[in-house]
Motif scaffolding. Sequence first.
Motif, short mmCIF file in Angstrom:
data_model
loop_
_atom_site.label_atom_id
_atom_site.label_comp_id
_atom_site.label_asym_id
_atom_site.label_seq_id
_atom_site.Cartn_x
_atom_site.Cartn_y
_atom_site.Cartn_z
N GLU A 6 0.88 -1.34 -0.03
CA GLU A 6 0.06 0.00 0.05
C GLU A 6 0.97 1.34 -0.21
O GLU A 6 2.09 1.23 0.73
CB GLU A 6 -0.87 0.04 1.10
CG GLU A 6 -1.97 -1.08 1.12
CD GLU A 6 -3.01 -0.75 2.27
OE1 GLU A 6 -3.00 0.20 2.84
OE2 GLU A 6 -3.48 -2.04 2.74
N GLY A 7 0.42 2.14 -0.77
CA GLY A 7 1.04 3.41 -0.81
C GLY A 7 2.41 3.70 -1.76
O GLY A 7 3.01 4.81 -1.62
N SER A 22 -10.20 9.19 -2.95
CA SER A 22 -9.08 10.16 -2.86
C SER A 22 -8.24 10.15 -4.07
O SER A 22 -8.21 9.06 -5.10
CB SER A 22 -8.10 10.01 -1.80
OG SER A 22 -7.25 9.04 -1.96
N THR A 50 -4.77 9.70 -4.22
CA THR A 50 -3.59 9.03 -3.97
C THR A 50 -3.68 7.38 -4.58
O THR A 50 -4.71 6.73 -4.78
CB THR A 50 -3.13 8.99 -2.54
OG1 THR A 50 -4.33 8.24 -1.75
CG2 THR A 50 -3.26 10.23 -2.07
N THR A 51 -2.49 6.88 -4.63
CA THR A 51 -2.20 5.46 -5.22
C THR A 51 -2.43 4.57 -3.94
O THR A 51 -1.65 4.75 -2.99
CB THR A 51 -1.09 5.32 -5.97
OG1 THR A 51 -1.01 6.07 -7.17
CG2 THR A 51 -0.74 3.79 -6.27
N HIS A 52 -3.28 3.66 -4.12
CA HIS A 52 -3.15 2.33 -3.19
C HIS A 52 -2.16 1.55 -3.18
O HIS A 52 -1.27 1.16 -2.54
CB HIS A 52 -4.69 1.65 -3.13
CG HIS A 52 -4.65 0.62 -1.99
ND1 HIS A 52 -4.31 -0.80 -2.19
CD2 HIS A 52 -5.19 0.90 -0.77
CE1 HIS A 52 -4.57 -1.37 -1.04
NE2 HIS A 52 -4.89 -0.42 -0.17
N HIS A 53 -2.06 0.82 -4.50
CA HIS A 53 -1.07 0.24 -4.75
C HIS A 53 -1.04 -0.19 -6.42
O HIS A 53 -1.79 0.37 -7.02
CB HIS A 53 -1.22 -1.29 -4.10
CG HIS A 53 -2.24 -2.23 -4.92
ND1 HIS A 53 -3.54 -1.98 -4.41
CD2 HIS A 53 -2.29 -3.29 -5.70
CE1 HIS A 53 -4.27 -2.82 -5.25
NE2 HIS A 53 -3.43 -3.67 -6.20
N TRP A 59 -3.72 1.37 -8.80
CA TRP A 59 -5.00 1.05 -8.07
C TRP A 59 -5.18 2.25 -7.04
O TRP A 59 -4.55 2.13 -6.28
CB TRP A 59 -5.24 -0.46 -7.30
CG TRP A 59 -5.14 -1.57 -8.21
CD1 TRP A 59 -4.04 -2.16 -8.76
CD2 TRP A 59 -6.13 -2.04 -8.72
NE1 TRP A 59 -4.41 -3.06 -9.63
CE2 TRP A 59 -5.89 -3.17 -9.59
CE3 TRP A 59 -7.64 -2.02 -8.54
CZ2 TRP A 59 -6.77 -3.77 -10.41
CZ3 TRP A 59 -8.43 -2.82 -8.99
CH2 TRP A 59 -7.99 -3.91 -10.03
N GLU A 110 -6.57 4.99 -4.29
CA GLU A 110 -7.25 4.73 -2.91
C GLU A 110 -8.66 5.29 -3.21
O GLU A 110 -8.86 6.22 -3.81
CB GLU A 110 -6.37 5.88 -1.97
CG GLU A 110 -6.81 5.58 -0.52
CD GLU A 110 -6.13 4.23 0.14
OE1 GLU A 110 -7.00 3.36 0.66
OE2 GLU A 110 -4.93 4.07 0.07
#
Length: 80
Positions: free
Chosen positions: A32-33, A65, A67-70, A60, A62
Motif C-alpha cells: 500500500e502507498g 482520494s 492517491t495510489t493504493h498500490h 489502483w 485509494e
Amino acid sequence: MTGLNIQPNQQTERVDEQRTAVITGYKVQSAEGTAPDIRAGDRIEWRGLLYEVDGEVGIWPELFSDTTHHIEFVMVRATG
C-alpha cells in the motif's frame, strides 16, 4: 521497492530445431502507498535474474482520494 507480493504467472517452453525458448513470468503487487514509478519496458533485477515489465502497470487508486493504493504489473524473463 519493498513489501512486494510476487506470484508465478507464466511458464512457457517452446522447442524447435534450433533452440529451446523458455519464458517465465510473475505477477507483482506492491505494498500500500507505493508510488507508480515503474513503467512498461522497465527492467528489474530479482534474485540475480533480469526481468522486463510486460505491458502497462496497473495503478489502483485509494478509495475516495487521488492517491495510489498500490500498483500491479507482470514481469517476464525470456531465454533461449
